[in-house]
Design a protein around this motif. Structure first.
Motif, PDB file in Angstrom:
ATOM      1  N   TYR A  26       0.837  -1.208   0.000  1.00  0.00           N
ATOM      2  CA  TYR A  26       0.000   0.000   0.000  1.00  0.00           C
ATOM      3  C   TYR A  26       0.869   1.254   0.000  1.00  0.00           C
ATOM      4  CZ  TYR A  26      -3.640   3.351   1.300  1.00  0.00           C
ATOM      5  OH  TYR A  26      -4.519   4.416   1.319  1.00  0.00           O
ATOM      6  N   LYS A  27       1.868   1.260   0.883  1.00  0.00           N
ATOM      7  CA  LYS A  27       2.754   2.430   0.978  1.00  0.00           C
ATOM      8  C   LYS A  27       3.493   2.666  -0.338  1.00  0.00           C
ATOM      9  CE  LYS A  27       3.777   2.249   5.959  1.00  0.00           C
ATOM     10  NZ  LYS A  27       4.832   1.960   6.971  1.00  0.00           N
ATOM     11  N   THR A  28       3.999   1.599  -0.910  1.00  0.00           N
ATOM     12  CA  THR A  28       4.780   1.725  -2.150  1.00  0.00           C
ATOM     13  C   THR A  28       3.938   2.298  -3.282  1.00  0.00           C
ATOM     14  OG1 THR A  28       6.185  -0.154  -1.513  1.00  0.00           O
ATOM     15  CG2 THR A  28       6.168   0.469  -3.842  1.00  0.00           C
ATOM     16  N   ILE A  29       2.757   1.726  -3.447  1.00  0.00           N
ATOM     17  CA  ILE A  29       1.899   2.155  -4.564  1.00  0.00           C
ATOM     18  C   ILE A  29       1.380   3.577  -4.347  1.00  0.00           C
ATOM     19  CG2 ILE A  29      -0.280   1.728  -5.764  1.00  0.00           C
ATOM     20  CD1 ILE A  29       0.175  -1.264  -5.276  1.00  0.00           C
ATOM     21  N   ARG A  30       0.866   3.831  -3.143  1.00  0.00           N
ATOM     22  CA  ARG A  30       0.282   5.161  -2.898  1.00  0.00           C
ATOM     23  C   ARG A  30       1.339   6.262  -2.896  1.00  0.00           C
ATOM     24  NH1 ARG A  30      -4.185   5.646  -4.749  1.00  0.00           N
ATOM     25  NH2 ARG A  30      -4.125   7.719  -3.789  1.00  0.00           N
ATOM     26  N   LYS A  31       2.535   5.967  -2.397  1.00  0.00           N
ATOM     27  CA  LYS A  31       3.592   6.997  -2.398  1.00  0.00           C
ATOM     28  C   LYS A  31       3.992   7.347  -3.833  1.00  0.00           C
ATOM     29  CE  LYS A  31       7.976   8.314  -0.267  1.00  0.00           C
ATOM     30  NZ  LYS A  31       8.487   8.996  -1.468  1.00  0.00           N
ATOM     31  N   SER A  32       4.067   6.336  -4.670  1.00  0.00           N
ATOM     32  CA  SER A  32       4.421   6.613  -6.071  1.00  0.00           C
ATOM     33  C   SER A  32       3.352   7.478  -6.741  1.00  0.00           C
ATOM     34  CB  SER A  32       4.607   5.301  -6.844  1.00  0.00           C
ATOM     35  OG  SER A  32       3.368   4.615  -6.988  1.00  0.00           O
ATOM     36  N   ILE A  33       2.100   7.240  -6.362  1.00  0.00           N
ATOM     37  CA  ILE A  33       1.003   8.048  -6.924  1.00  0.00           C
ATOM     38  C   ILE A  33       1.083   9.492  -6.437  1.00  0.00           C
ATOM     39  CG2 ILE A  33      -1.505   8.384  -6.881  1.00  0.00           C
ATOM     40  CD1 ILE A  33      -1.776   5.314  -6.832  1.00  0.00           C
ATOM     41  N   VAL A  34       1.351   9.663  -5.140  1.00  0.00           N
ATOM     42  CA  VAL A  34       1.474  11.020  -4.583  1.00  0.00           C
ATOM     43  C   VAL A  34       2.661  11.744  -5.197  1.00  0.00           C
ATOM     44  CG1 VAL A  34       2.032  12.326  -2.487  1.00  0.00           C
ATOM     45  CG2 VAL A  34       0.300  10.530  -2.411  1.00  0.00           C
ATOM     46  N   ASP A  35       3.802  11.060  -5.275  1.00  0.00           N
ATOM     47  CA  ASP A  35       5.007  11.686  -5.832  1.00  0.00           C
ATOM     48  C   ASP A  35       4.808  12.063  -7.299  1.00  0.00           C
ATOM     49  OD1 ASP A  35       6.222  11.380  -3.409  1.00  0.00           O
ATOM     50  OD2 ASP A  35       7.433   9.632  -3.975  1.00  0.00           O
ATOM     51  N   GLU A  36       4.152  11.177  -8.038  1.00  0.00           N
ATOM     52  CA  GLU A  36       3.898  11.474  -9.457  1.00  0.00           C
ATOM     53  C   GLU A  36       2.935  12.654  -9.601  1.00  0.00           C
ATOM     54  OE1 GLU A  36       2.360   9.265 -13.566  1.00  0.00           O
ATOM     55  OE2 GLU A  36       2.411   8.178 -11.664  1.00  0.00           O
ATOM     56  N   SER A  37       1.935  12.716  -8.733  1.00  0.00           N
ATOM     57  CA  SER A  37       0.978  13.828  -8.779  1.00  0.00           C
ATOM     58  C   SER A  37       1.673  15.154  -8.484  1.00  0.00           C
ATOM     59  CB  SER A  37      -0.146  13.592  -7.767  1.00  0.00           C
ATOM     60  OG  SER A  37      -0.865  12.412  -8.072  1.00  0.00           O
ATOM     61  N   ARG A  97      -2.702   3.280  10.080  1.00  0.00           N
ATOM     62  CA  ARG A  97      -3.103   4.386   9.193  1.00  0.00           C
ATOM     63  C   ARG A  97      -2.189   5.596   9.376  1.00  0.00           C
ATOM     64  NH1 ARG A  97      -8.394   4.833  12.365  1.00  0.00           N
ATOM     65  NH2 ARG A  97      -8.240   6.748  13.598  1.00  0.00           N
ATOM     66  N   GLU A  98      -1.695   5.819  10.595  1.00  0.00           N
ATOM     67  CA  GLU A  98      -0.752   6.929  10.791  1.00  0.00           C
ATOM     68  C   GLU A  98       0.561   6.636  10.082  1.00  0.00           C
ATOM     69  OE1 GLU A  98       1.763   9.223  14.321  1.00  0.00           O
ATOM     70  OE2 GLU A  98      -0.063   8.133  14.837  1.00  0.00           O
ATOM     71  N   SER A  99       1.029   5.418  10.246  1.00  0.00           N
ATOM     72  CA  SER A  99       2.282   5.021   9.613  1.00  0.00           C
ATOM     73  C   SER A  99       2.199   5.136   8.097  1.00  0.00           C
ATOM     74  CB  SER A  99       2.622   3.574  10.017  1.00  0.00           C
ATOM     75  OG  SER A  99       3.706   3.092   9.267  1.00  0.00           O
ATOM     76  N   CYS A 100       1.095   4.674   7.541  1.00  0.00           N
ATOM     77  CA  CYS A 100       0.914   4.722   6.079  1.00  0.00           C
ATOM     78  C   CYS A 100       0.873   6.159   5.571  1.00  0.00           C
ATOM     79  CB  CYS A 100      -0.367   3.983   5.685  1.00  0.00           C
ATOM     80  SG  CYS A 100      -0.235   2.190   5.739  1.00  0.00           S
ATOM     81  N   PHE A 101       0.025   6.972   6.177  1.00  0.00           N
ATOM     82  CA  PHE A 101      -0.101   8.354   5.702  1.00  0.00           C
ATOM     83  C   PHE A 101       1.215   9.107   5.838  1.00  0.00           C
ATOM     84  CE2 PHE A 101      -1.006  12.884   6.407  1.00  0.00           C
ATOM     85  CZ  PHE A 101      -1.606  13.186   5.194  1.00  0.00           C
ATOM     86  N   SER A 102       1.919   8.888   6.931  1.00  0.00           N
ATOM     87  CA  SER A 102       3.179   9.579   7.162  1.00  0.00           C
ATOM     88  C   SER A 102       4.207   9.216   6.101  1.00  0.00           C
ATOM     89  CB  SER A 102       3.714   9.229   8.555  1.00  0.00           C
ATOM     90  OG  SER A 102       4.973   9.837   8.769  1.00  0.00           O
ATOM     91  N   GLU A 103       4.347   7.933   5.847  1.00  0.00           N
ATOM     92  CA  GLU A 103       5.373   7.508   4.894  1.00  0.00           C
ATOM     93  C   GLU A 103       5.001   7.885   3.457  1.00  0.00           C
ATOM     94  OE1 GLU A 103       7.796   3.397   3.848  1.00  0.00           O
ATOM     95  OE2 GLU A 103       7.064   3.798   5.875  1.00  0.00           O
ATOM     96  N   ILE A 104       3.722   7.881   3.162  1.00  0.00           N
ATOM     97  CA  ILE A 104       3.270   8.221   1.806  1.00  0.00           C
ATOM     98  C   ILE A 104       3.412   9.718   1.522  1.00  0.00           C
ATOM     99  CG2 ILE A 104       1.204   8.384   0.334  1.00  0.00           C
ATOM    100  CD1 ILE A 104       0.273   5.748   1.703  1.00  0.00           C
ATOM    101  N   SER A 105       3.062  10.555   2.469  1.00  0.00           N
ATOM    102  CA  SER A 105       2.917  11.995   2.203  1.00  0.00           C
ATOM    103  C   SER A 105       4.030  12.880   2.758  1.00  0.00           C
ATOM    104  CB  SER A 105       1.582  12.490   2.788  1.00  0.00           C
ATOM    105  OG  SER A 105       0.500  11.762   2.262  1.00  0.00           O
ATOM    106  N   LYS A 106       4.728  12.416   3.761  1.00  0.00           N
ATOM    107  CA  LYS A 106       5.649  13.283   4.500  1.00  0.00           C
ATOM    108  C   LYS A 106       6.751  13.876   3.623  1.00  0.00           C
ATOM    109  CE  LYS A 106       8.540  13.205   8.653  1.00  0.00           C
ATOM    110  NZ  LYS A 106       8.967  12.342   9.793  1.00  0.00           N
ATOM    111  N   GLU A 107       7.402  13.041   2.842  1.00  0.00           N
ATOM    112  CA  GLU A 107       8.525  13.514   2.024  1.00  0.00           C
ATOM    113  C   GLU A 107       8.079  14.586   1.035  1.00  0.00           C
ATOM    114  OE1 GLU A 107      12.062  11.806  -0.931  1.00  0.00           O
ATOM    115  OE2 GLU A 107      10.342  10.540  -0.418  1.00  0.00           O
ATOM    116  N   GLY A 108       7.001  14.298   0.326  1.00  0.00           N
ATOM    117  CA  GLY A 108       6.505  15.259  -0.660  1.00  0.00           C
ATOM    118  C   GLY A 108       6.042  16.552  -0.020  1.00  0.00           C
ATOM    119  N   ALA A 109       5.400  16.444   1.149  1.00  0.00           N
ATOM    120  CA  ALA A 109       4.902  17.629   1.840  1.00  0.00           C
ATOM    121  C   ALA A 109       6.050  18.508   2.324  1.00  0.00           C
ATOM    122  CB  ALA A 109       4.017  17.223   3.010  1.00  0.00           C
TER     123      ALA A 109
END
Length: 439
Positions: A26-37, A97-109
């Motif tokens: 989940y983290k891998t796929i969603r992070k790639s989507i966020v980063d690409e967006s 859910r905290e771990s997922c959101f943090s790892e997916i969004s933190k870097e880009g944010a």
């Protein structure tokens, strides 16, 4: 439906002992989507300060414009949507859910909200003020949503980055305001403006300040805890009625910047050798200042009393110009224009008046009054004063003096109508056909 399906899959995998694998995928796929967006929104990887400072300001401006568009979409749609998705899919586990959101969004944010801080650290120049304020407004407006979306403890650095960028932008604005004030005070130009027109400094400063007034909310935050350090307080007379004075920090700051300009203009007026022209210069420049205040948001801060008071000051300057510029012409006539005098005395007065009027007219033919309303007011006032004195004298002594009568009373208004356009082409009354010469 997609969210419901993802939740069902996650619940099934977790309950079956594949929670770690589920979260990793989940983290891998969603992070790639966020980063690409973020990439498609134009958000670049971390830009270093040294790299940004090497760019032309026009290029930096383009990046700022891109960021301003991107940050709204990123906060309101991308990160907001990702938070909702994480909260829904992993609603069974707060930690997951905290771990997922943090790892997916933190870097880009962090990259997104770090850009304004980098801009704020660049070399400060007046031209960068407005884009800096645009960045400040954008983060300030979005801050409640940023704090809500990134409310987890693991994303506290994102909240801190947004707030830190806001602080650094505010510091940059304060520095630029100080530099702007100093630049006004130290303006080195010693050349006089031809014809006593509006000084380039007046145009630049008032256009700049009137644009600043459009950022009143941001400036109110920035200067709220930044008192204006003056040797003496601004005089109440500068604002007008104390009961109507808006003494908010941002209003006082605007009032002070305008006052700094007016003081500088007083010094520039002294560069004119002709006193009448120096007063015309002051009238023109103060009229420009008042017009800018009246037609912009500055009026909301300085108030009607300020505008009215300075409009009266314009009239005082214009009156001083009239007195100094036409006193020699008026004094060439008897104090009592209706008094009985001899033909020789009348002839002498006509000669003096004609010479004095020609001299004043020729000298002032290159002078300017850019504001049409002020120009007409001055012309009417001068024509009224000259017409009253000369008209009475002319009616009393219209016979006998012969060829020394150069002007009929009606001619004076015709000559005056050509003044204050600054073309200088009408610099001699001989350019007019006088129907009274030799009368």
């Amino acid at each position: 439906m997609a969210m419901a399906d993802l939740k069902a899959i996650a619940d099934c995998m977790i309950s079956s002992g594949y929670g770690r694998e589920c979260v990793k995928i989940y983290k891998t796929i969603r992070k790639s989507i966020v980063d690409e967006s973020l990439y498609h929104l134009g958000v670049e990887r971390q830009i270093s300060l040294s790299h940004l400072q090497k760019m032309d300001w026009e290029m930096v401006e383009l990046k700022i414009k891109t960021w301003l568009n991107a940050v709204k979409v990123a906060v309101k749609t991308l990160f907001y949507g990702e938070r909702i998705l994480c909260d829904h899919v992993f609603s069974a586990s707060d930690s997951i859910r905290e771990s997922c959101f943090s790892e997916i969004s933190k870097e880009g944010a962090l990259i997104l909200f770090g850009f304004p801080e980098t801009v704020a650290k660049c070399k400060k120049t007046p031209e960068k003020m407005f884009r800096t304020l645009d960045l400040y407004e954008a983060i300030s407006d979005l801050l409640p949503e940023i704090q809500s979306i990134f409310s987890y403890e693991s994303t506290s650095t994102v909240r801190s980055q947004a707030i830190n960028s806001l602080i650094k932008l505010g510091d940059a604005v304060r520095t630029m305001l100080t530099d702007f004030e100093t630049a006004i005070q130290k303006d080195p130009s010693k050349a006089t403006v031809p014809g006593g027109g509006v000084h380039p400094l007046t145009r630049y400063v008032m256009n700049y300040i009137s644009l600043l007034a459009d950022y009143s909310d941001a400036l109110a935050d920035i200067v709220a805890d930044w008192p204006l350090n003056l040797q003496t307080p601004l005089p109440e007379s500068y604002f007008g009625s104390p009961s109507e004075l808006d003494d908010s920090p941002v209003s006082v700051r605007f009032a002070w910047l305008v006052l700094v300009l007016l003081c500088k203009l007083d010094g520039k007026a002294e560069l004119y050798k002709d006193v009448a022209l120096s007063y015309l210069f002051l009238a023109n420049n103060l009229q420009y200042v008042v017009a800018k205040v009246r037609s912009s948001n500055l009026k909301l801060f300085l108030g009607d009393d300020w505008v009215n008071k300075h409009e009266l000051k314009v009239k005082q300057y214009a009156s001083n110009y009239e007195r100094m510029g036409w006193s020699k012409v008026i004094s060439s006539l008897p104090e009592d224009p209706t008094a009985e005098i001899s033909p020789d005395q009348a002839r002498d007065c006509y000669k003096k008046f004609g010479a004095a009027f020609e001299e004043a007219y020729k000298k002032q033919s290159s002078w300017v009054v850019p504001d049409p309303k002020l120009r007409d007011e001055i012309k009417v006032s001068v024509a009224r004063k000259l017409g009253a004195a000369y008209g009475n004298f002319y009616e009393k002594n219209r016979g006998g003096p012969g060829s020394f009568v150069k002007f009929a009373p009606d001619d004076l208004g015709n000559y005056l109508s050509d003044l204050f356009y600054g073309n200088g082409s009408t610099g001699s009354v001989s350019s007019h056909s006088s129907g009274i010469r030799g009368h």
